[in-house]
Write a protein that holds these residues in place. Structure first.
Motif, PDB file in Angstrom:
ATOM      1  N   VAL A  52     -27.391  62.812 -55.503  1.00 27.46           N
ATOM      2  CA  VAL A  52     -26.355  62.194 -56.327  1.00 27.46           C
ATOM      3  C   VAL A  52     -27.004  61.174 -57.259  1.00 27.46           C
ATOM      4  CG1 VAL A  52     -24.554  62.537 -54.603  1.00 27.46           C
ATOM      5  CG2 VAL A  52     -25.775  60.378 -54.660  1.00 27.46           C
TER       6      VAL A  52
ATOM      7  N   PRO B 226     -21.127  56.270 -60.223  1.00 31.18           N
ATOM      8  CA  PRO B 226     -21.480  57.687 -60.065  1.00 31.18           C
ATOM      9  C   PRO B 226     -21.469  58.431 -61.407  1.00 31.18           C
ATOM     10  CG  PRO B 226     -19.789  57.032 -58.477  1.00 31.18           C
ATOM     11  CD  PRO B 226     -19.933  55.905 -59.448  1.00 31.18           C
TER      12      PRO B 226
ATOM     13  N   LYS C 151     -21.266  62.045 -62.012  1.00 35.93           N
ATOM     14  CA  LYS C 151     -21.061  63.287 -61.254  1.00 35.93           C
ATOM     15  C   LYS C 151     -21.595  64.515 -61.970  1.00 35.93           C
ATOM     16  CE  LYS C 151     -17.422  61.629 -58.267  1.00 35.93           C
ATOM     17  NZ  LYS C 151     -16.190  61.935 -57.523  1.00 35.93           N
TER      18      LYS C 151
ATOM     19  N   TYR D 214     -25.036  65.317 -60.647  1.00 37.72           N
ATOM     20  CA  TYR D 214     -25.277  65.645 -59.244  1.00 37.72           C
ATOM     21  C   TYR D 214     -25.946  67.017 -59.145  1.00 37.72           C
ATOM     22  CZ  TYR D 214     -22.091  61.922 -57.559  1.00 37.72           C
ATOM     23  OH  TYR D 214     -21.489  60.726 -57.276  1.00 37.72           O
TER      24      TYR D 214
ATOM     25  N   GLN E 160     -22.667  52.966 -51.100  1.00 40.55           N
ATOM     26  CA  GLN E 160     -21.848  53.918 -51.851  1.00 40.55           C
ATOM     27  C   GLN E 160     -22.669  55.148 -52.242  1.00 40.55           C
ATOM     28  OE1 GLN E 160     -20.126  52.271 -55.422  1.00 40.55           O
ATOM     29  NE2 GLN E 160     -18.918  54.110 -55.848  1.00 40.55           N
TER      30      GLN E 160
ATOM     31  N   ASN F 114     -23.253  57.189 -48.976  1.00 34.93           N
ATOM     32  CA  ASN F 114     -22.030  57.867 -48.548  1.00 34.93           C
ATOM     33  C   ASN F 114     -21.671  59.015 -49.480  1.00 34.93           C
ATOM     34  OD1 ASN F 114     -21.909  56.017 -46.491  1.00 34.93           O
ATOM     35  ND2 ASN F 114     -20.407  54.693 -47.499  1.00 34.93           N
ATOM     36  N   GLU F 115     -21.887  58.800 -50.784  1.00 38.36           N
ATOM     37  CA  GLU F 115     -21.579  59.846 -51.760  1.00 38.36           C
ATOM     38  C   GLU F 115     -22.523  61.039 -51.595  1.00 38.36           C
ATOM     39  OE1 GLU F 115     -19.410  61.221 -55.311  1.00 38.36           O
ATOM     40  OE2 GLU F 115     -19.048  60.151 -53.444  1.00 38.36           O
TER      41      GLU F 115
ATOM     42  N   ARG G  92     -21.362  62.876 -48.469  1.00 40.85           N
ATOM     43  CA  ARG G  92     -20.135  63.657 -48.741  1.00 40.85           C
ATOM     44  C   ARG G  92     -20.442  64.911 -49.542  1.00 40.85           C
ATOM     45  NH1 ARG G  92     -17.398  65.049 -52.757  1.00 40.85           N
ATOM     46  NH2 ARG G  92     -18.644  63.821 -54.212  1.00 40.85           N
ATOM     47  N   PHE G  93     -21.227  64.762 -50.604  1.00 43.03           N
ATOM     48  CA  PHE G  93     -21.556  65.886 -51.482  1.00 43.03           C
ATOM     49  C   PHE G  93     -22.363  66.940 -50.720  1.00 43.03           C
ATOM     50  CE2 PHE G  93     -24.121  67.546 -55.211  1.00 43.03           C
ATOM     51  CZ  PHE G  93     -23.056  68.203 -55.809  1.00 43.03           C
TER      52      PHE G  93
END
Length: 601
Positions: free
Chosen positions: A409, A416, A418, A421, A520, A523-524, A527-528
């Motif tokens: 990420v 972010p 995105k 990513y 953050q 965690n991102e 999650r991804f």
């Protein structure tokens, strides 16, 4: 007259306390500073190499040095503060708060009025304050008004005019808000006794008023004047309620100023609490913009002088969180325990809350300023050589040892991005090997960026401890990027940050903005990565269990899984249940397939 060169100017400086000023070649004032020893302090600017870029730039611009000798360091502090405010030199700390504050005025009159004002007029009137907000002033005046009715009219209540009957009482008298001095219904002495009590209340001393009211209540009660006694009792309750809200420390702590400071890369926040008879009678936080990477001690000294001047504080003792030299005349105490220590901690909490509010406000009002502050803070906290405007974070996912994948990420300016990513299927590693997987994806990611001539990040974060960090470092070494991009690892359990070649982890303050951004990112990435891993496992399940059956296509598989939720439930379903979803012909194909598989096994 031609200016002597700097060397001569430095040699001729006195070794006395004073204030020095730096000017550029155009005669513009660049900086004002104070010193116990002018010669030693000014020479230090030119005798060493400065790490701070702005200090280095300042020294390069200095052409002329001027100075003013004073009697003591306290005088130097005061003079420095006044000159900074008057001239606002480019390289000095900037005071961010220059608004006018409200005062309470006791007017110089025979029957004085008491009212709020922002203008100070030299006519013999008394001014108390300034206060940090008009709300505080109105709260105090409402209290005073309830305790001591005073006139609000601006009549000239001279003895002659009152005796001549020039004035008549107004509605305020009939409402009980005024005692009618205009018709001589209250004597000047009684009125001035009330004014004396008001002076004490404004100064934070409630003791005399409470004693006076209790005596009055007792006298009314003994005379069977119960309504008057109840009215006085209500005043006592109001005064005690106000005092209870204000009292936070031992009442014996009297006439003391409390100061503390919190700071970040760009700003310092100096909080001030003024105590009188154990009550906080004033609180204020001053924001100072750094210019030359000033220390907390320098900022606190500037803040103390400015605040004490602004609020006209005469306290002979101040409490601070660390040793500070403010010269003669001010007793500086660093409390170690008890109520004194707690009041300094309260001041520090106020400074921290103010800083948090400023962060929230700048996010909305001035996003660029917020980003700049955050980036500067992250650079300092993480010991980086450049601001981490572009950060990339990697996470591996190989739950139950199947379908190993990884996620990358990207955050830009702390947010972010995105569209940037990326996800990776692990290609060269067999089985669940987190270290080898991390090495592969870091290598593939930056080999591609180098091949495509894309910008590289300033910081790489790998989710994991020393092992994953070592794998990422190996990949960067293979690409010739070791030392060109900062890389750190974050261990999940204790939020430990690991650096290459350093066995001792870095721990950040749990409430720091830097740690919040890193969490953050982590965690991102998790999650991804998990989402991608689930999709891969679902595809694998479809491919191996259902799409391999001759005569069953992708659409049929999707319908079956949508209805039965899993391949195992499809396998156990009856012919009738399958027929309802995909028709009898395809249902028969699936039933026959699984029966044949069972017979073979």
């Amino acid at each position: 007259m031609e200016t002597p060169d700097l060397e001569i100017q430095l040699k001729t400086l006195p070794s006395s306390p004073g204030v020095y000023q730096y000017y550029d070649k155009k005669g513009k004032l660049l900086y004002v500073g104070k010193a116990k020893n002018l010669k030693k302090r000014v020479s230090s600017y030119f005798n060493k190499k400065h790490d701070n870029a702005r200090t280095h730039m300042l020294v390069k611009k200095i052409v002329t040095i001027k100075h003013i000798v004073v009697n003591s360091e306290t005088d130097a502090l005061l003079l420095e503060n006044n000159m900074i405010k008057n001239y606002q030199p480019k390289y000095n700390v900037m005071l961010k708060d220059d608004k006018s504050y409200p005062w309470i005025c006791i007017k110089n009159e025979r029957f004085p009025r008491v009212f709020p004002t922002r203008r100070l007029i030299k006519d013999g009137s008394e001014y108390y304050g300034p206060y940090t907000s008009m709300k505080t002033v109105h709260t105090l005046l409402d209290l005073i008004k309830g305790l001591y009715p005073l006139r609000t009219c601006n009549y000239d209540l001279s003895k002659e005019k009152i005796e001549s009957g020039k004035y008549k009482v107004c509605l305020e008298y009939h409402l009980g808000n005024c005692l009618g001095p205009c018709e001589d219904k209250i004597s000047a002495k009684t009125y001035h006794d009330n004014i004396d009590a008001i002076r004490d209340i404004v100064k934070g001393n409630f003791k005399d008023s409470l004693h006076r009211f209790r005596s009055q209540m007792k006298a009314h009660a003994e005379a069977m004047e119960f309504e008057d006694a109840q009215r006085i009792k209500e005043k006592i309750e109001v005064l005690e309620g106000y005092q209870a809200k204000s009292t936070v420390v031992n009442p014996s702590i009297n006439n003391v100023d409390v100061f503390s400071i919190v700071s970040d890369e760009g700003y310092g926040y100096v909080n001030f609490l003024q105590l009188s008879h154990g009550a906080i009678i004033r609180s204020h936080t001053l924001e100072l913009k750094k210019k030359l990477d000033e220390s907390d001690a320098e900022l606190l000294a500037i803040g103390i002088i400015e605040i004490r001047q602004r609020f006209n504080s005469q306290s002979s003792e101040i409490y601070v969180p660390f040793d500070l030299d403010l010269g003669d005349g001010i007793r500086v105490t660093v409390p170690k325990l008890g109520d004194k220590k707690r009041i300094v901690e309260l001041s520090e909490r106020n400074a921290k809350y103010f800083r948090m509010e400023r962060f929230k406000q700048t996010k909305i009002v001035d996003p660029d300023r917020h980003v700049n502050r955050l980036m500067a803070q992250m650079k300092s906290d993480l010991r980086l050589s450049v601001e981490p405007r572009h950060i990339e974070c990697f996470d591996n996912s190989n739950i139950q040892g199947t379908n190993p994948v990884a996620a990358c990420v990207v955050f830009k300016d702390g947010k972010p991005s995105k569209k940037d990513y990326r996800k990776f299927n692990i290609k060269t590693v067999t089985g669940p090997d987190d270290f080898a997987s991390m090495e592969e994806v870091v290598f593939r990611r930056y080999r591609r960026l180098l091949n495509e001539d894309e910008p590289l990040p300033q910081l790489i974060i790998v989710d994991g401890g020393k092992g994953q960090l070592s794998s990422g470092v190996k990949a960067l070494e293979a690409l010739g990027l070791r030392g060109k991009i900062a890389i750190i690892g974050i261990a999940k359990r204790l939020e430990e940050l690991f650096y290459p070649g350093d066995s001792i982890p870095l721990y950040l303050d749990k409430k720091s903005e830097t740690l919040k951004v890193i969490q953050q990112l982590r965690n991102e990435a998790h999650r991804f990565g998990i989402t991608f891993h689930r999709n891969q496992r679902s595809k694998a399940a479809i491919n191996t269990e259902l799409e391999t059956i001759p005569g069953i296509g992708e659409k049929t598989v999707i319908e079956l899984l949508r209805h039965f939720r899993s391949v195992s439930k499809v396998k156990k379903a009856s012919a009738a249940a399958l027929s309802e979803v995909i028709g009898p012909a395809k249902a028969k194909i699936i039933i026959n397939h699984y029966q044949q598989s069972a017979n073979e096994n």
